[in-house]
Design a protein around this motif. Structure first.
Motif, PDB file in Angstrom:
ATOM      1  N   LEU A 187       0.820  -1.208   0.000  1.00 29.11           N
ATOM      2  CA  LEU A 187       0.000   0.000   0.000  1.00 29.11           C
ATOM      3  C   LEU A 187       0.858   1.264   0.000  1.00 29.11           C
ATOM      4  CD1 LEU A 187      -2.917  -0.911   2.444  1.00 29.11           C
ATOM      5  CD2 LEU A 187      -2.973  -0.759  -0.047  1.00 29.11           C
ATOM      6  N   PHE A 279      -6.870   3.313  -6.122  1.00 32.36           N
ATOM      7  CA  PHE A 279      -6.697   2.008  -5.502  1.00 32.36           C
ATOM      8  C   PHE A 279      -7.128   0.875  -6.436  1.00 32.36           C
ATOM      9  CE2 PHE A 279      -6.522   4.576  -1.656  1.00 32.36           C
ATOM     10  CZ  PHE A 279      -5.498   3.951  -0.967  1.00 32.36           C
ATOM     11  N   ARG A 280      -8.100   1.125  -7.308  1.00 32.64           N
ATOM     12  CA  ARG A 280      -8.482   0.089  -8.272  1.00 32.64           C
ATOM     13  C   ARG A 280      -7.350  -0.150  -9.269  1.00 32.64           C
ATOM     14  NH1 ARG A 280     -12.890  -2.551 -10.182  1.00 32.64           N
ATOM     15  NH2 ARG A 280     -12.899  -3.088 -12.401  1.00 32.64           N
ATOM     16  N   LEU A 283      -4.557  -2.108  -7.314  1.00 26.81           N
ATOM     17  CA  LEU A 283      -4.842  -3.482  -6.927  1.00 26.81           C
ATOM     18  C   LEU A 283      -5.254  -4.362  -8.091  1.00 26.81           C
ATOM     19  CD1 LEU A 283      -6.767  -2.814  -3.583  1.00 26.81           C
ATOM     20  CD2 LEU A 283      -4.360  -3.390  -3.883  1.00 26.81           C
ATOM     21  N   ARG A 284      -5.942  -3.814  -9.088  1.00 27.32           N
ATOM     22  CA  ARG A 284      -6.496  -4.641 -10.168  1.00 27.32           C
ATOM     23  C   ARG A 284      -5.649  -4.620 -11.436  1.00 27.32           C
ATOM     24  NH1 ARG A 284     -11.896  -5.904  -9.831  1.00 27.32           N
ATOM     25  NH2 ARG A 284     -11.402  -7.148 -11.680  1.00 27.32           N
ATOM     26  N   LEU A 287      -0.729  -4.360  -9.516  1.00 24.32           N
ATOM     27  CA  LEU A 287      -0.238  -5.391  -8.614  1.00 24.32           C
ATOM     28  C   LEU A 287      -0.173  -6.777  -9.257  1.00 24.32           C
ATOM     29  CD1 LEU A 287       0.785  -5.957  -5.783  1.00 24.32           C
ATOM     30  CD2 LEU A 287      -1.577  -6.313  -5.046  1.00 24.32           C
ATOM     31  N   TYR A 291       2.905 -10.419  -9.238  1.00 21.40           N
ATOM     32  CA  TYR A 291       2.525 -11.355  -8.175  1.00 21.40           C
ATOM     33  C   TYR A 291       3.669 -12.311  -7.857  1.00 21.40           C
ATOM     34  CZ  TYR A 291      -2.461 -10.390  -7.526  1.00 21.40           C
ATOM     35  OH  TYR A 291      -3.650  -9.830  -7.179  1.00 21.40           O
TER      36      TYR A 291
END
Length: 375
Positions: A187, A279-280, A283-284, A287, A291
């Protein structure tokens, strides 16, 4: 050849296209070729399986003691009795006291045989704090007899049993600590790399401030601030949180660098023009692109957490009895007498080395497998 013969001629079969593989399957395929990584995975799975069944696997309870067995040497497992019949057993020791030197000497007593068996009755326990039981996978058939496969400590407590119990605390503190560090690192590092500018500068200066703090004096101050009557569970949680707060900075730096490179990509610009929130996008869209790298970083961070807890507990500024961890057990070898008379007390240290090496091998294997250009 007539025209009709061309119509009846069989068409050549088209070459079959290679089957598409997911990213996870490609990583697993490359990981299986990494021998040390596979060995590390097997050992790591074995350790975490132990943490689930410590009560059953340990021959004795973690706090069971017998003062007459203080510094009891390891008992060698024998398979056959004197009459030749098959019966796993150990021989108890008789103590011979040397009045000239003031030392005790343990000698095997052939008349005092402790028969061994599987799924035997022993010290009662609550599995995972929920289910009561008194069965142990391996131990003395007679519940009133004691067996010490790798010896006992100064209070006559079984070193092997306490080492098995300590695995639950030492191995899980790494998981919990890394889980919290992962959330903070992704974050804060993601916001720093995606926002840039003043926000990035402020976050990076804060990270540099945390990294500049001297660790040992800081831990001594924290240990002094914890009340002596704090329950063990709260102390465990507090140590985990502090390790996590101080351990997220490295991951945040890595995430920031990856986000700085990704935010200039066309698909990120398209998501921003499509009205996606910050944030979308983080994270979507950003990120999931690393992985595999994140998994490798997590695997390599767990050994650091385990070593930190072991070192702090060994110095007396981490976990303390009655909590049982590998660092707490190593406090038994802080004096010369223990090192000279009971070298088996170093068993928790050897286990720490094996666990850390296994996790490092696993992390190296995952890192190489996640990189498609690695050889």
């Amino acid at each position: 050849m007539t025209l009709g013969s061309f119509d009846n001629a069989p068409l050549a079969a088209e070459p079959a296209l290679p089957e598409r593989q997911s990213q996870a399957s490609q990583i697993w395929k490359r990981f299986r070729r990494h021998r040390l990584g596979v060995i590390g995975l097997c050992i790591t799975v074995f350790f975490y399986a132990i943490t689930l069944f410590v009560e059953v696997l340990a021959p004795q309870g973690a706090d069971a003691y017998s003062t007459r067995h203080a510094y009891y040497p390891p008992q060698r497992v024998r398979l056959f009795l004197d009459d030749g019949s098959f019966q796993p057993h150990v021989l108890s020791y008789k103590v011979v006291f040397n009045y000239e030197t003031g030392q005790r000497k343990f000698e095997p007593d052939p008349k005092n045989v402790v028969e061994l068996g599987f799924w035997v009755k022993g010290d009662s326990y609550k599995w995972l704090g929920l289910i009561k039981g008194d069965r142990h996978l391996f131990g003395a058939r007679n519940p009133r007899q004691k067996v010490f496969f790798v010896g006992a400590d100064r209070l006559g407590r079984d070193v092997l049993s306490r080492t098995i119990y300590a695995a639950r605390v030492s191995m899980t503190i790494g998981l919990l600590g890394v889980a919290i560090s992962l959330v903070l690192g992704i974050l804060i590092g993601g916001v720093s790399g995606y926002a840039g500018g003043t926000v990035d500068q402020l976050i990076q200066r804060f990270i540099e401030f945390l990294q500049s703090l001297p660790s040992i004096p800081l831990w001594i101050g924290i240990a002094a601030a914890i009340p002596s009557d704090t329950p063990p569970l709260q102390t465990y949680f507090f140590i985990t949180v502090v390790l996590s707060v101080l351990g997220w900075t490295g991951l945040a730096r890595v995430v920031r660098g990856r986000f700085l490179a990704l935010k200039a990509e066309d698909f990120i610009k398209a998501a921003r023009l499509d009205g996606c929130g910050t944030f979308r996008i983080l994270l979507r869209h950003m990120l999931p692109n690393f992985y595999s790298h994140t998994i490798a970083v997590i695997t390599l961070a767990i050994p650091g957490m385990i070593l930190a807890e072991t070192a702090l507990s060994f110095l007396g500024i981490g976990l303390k009895p009655p909590v049982v961890s590998w660092g707490v057990l190593l406090q038994e070898v802080q004096n010369v007498r223990s090192m000279a008379t009971a070298p088996w007390l170093f068993l928790p240290g050897a286990v720490v080395v094996v666990a850390v090496l296994a996790l490092n091998f696993l992390g190296d294997g995952l890192r190489d497998a996640a990189d498609p250009h690695a050889q």
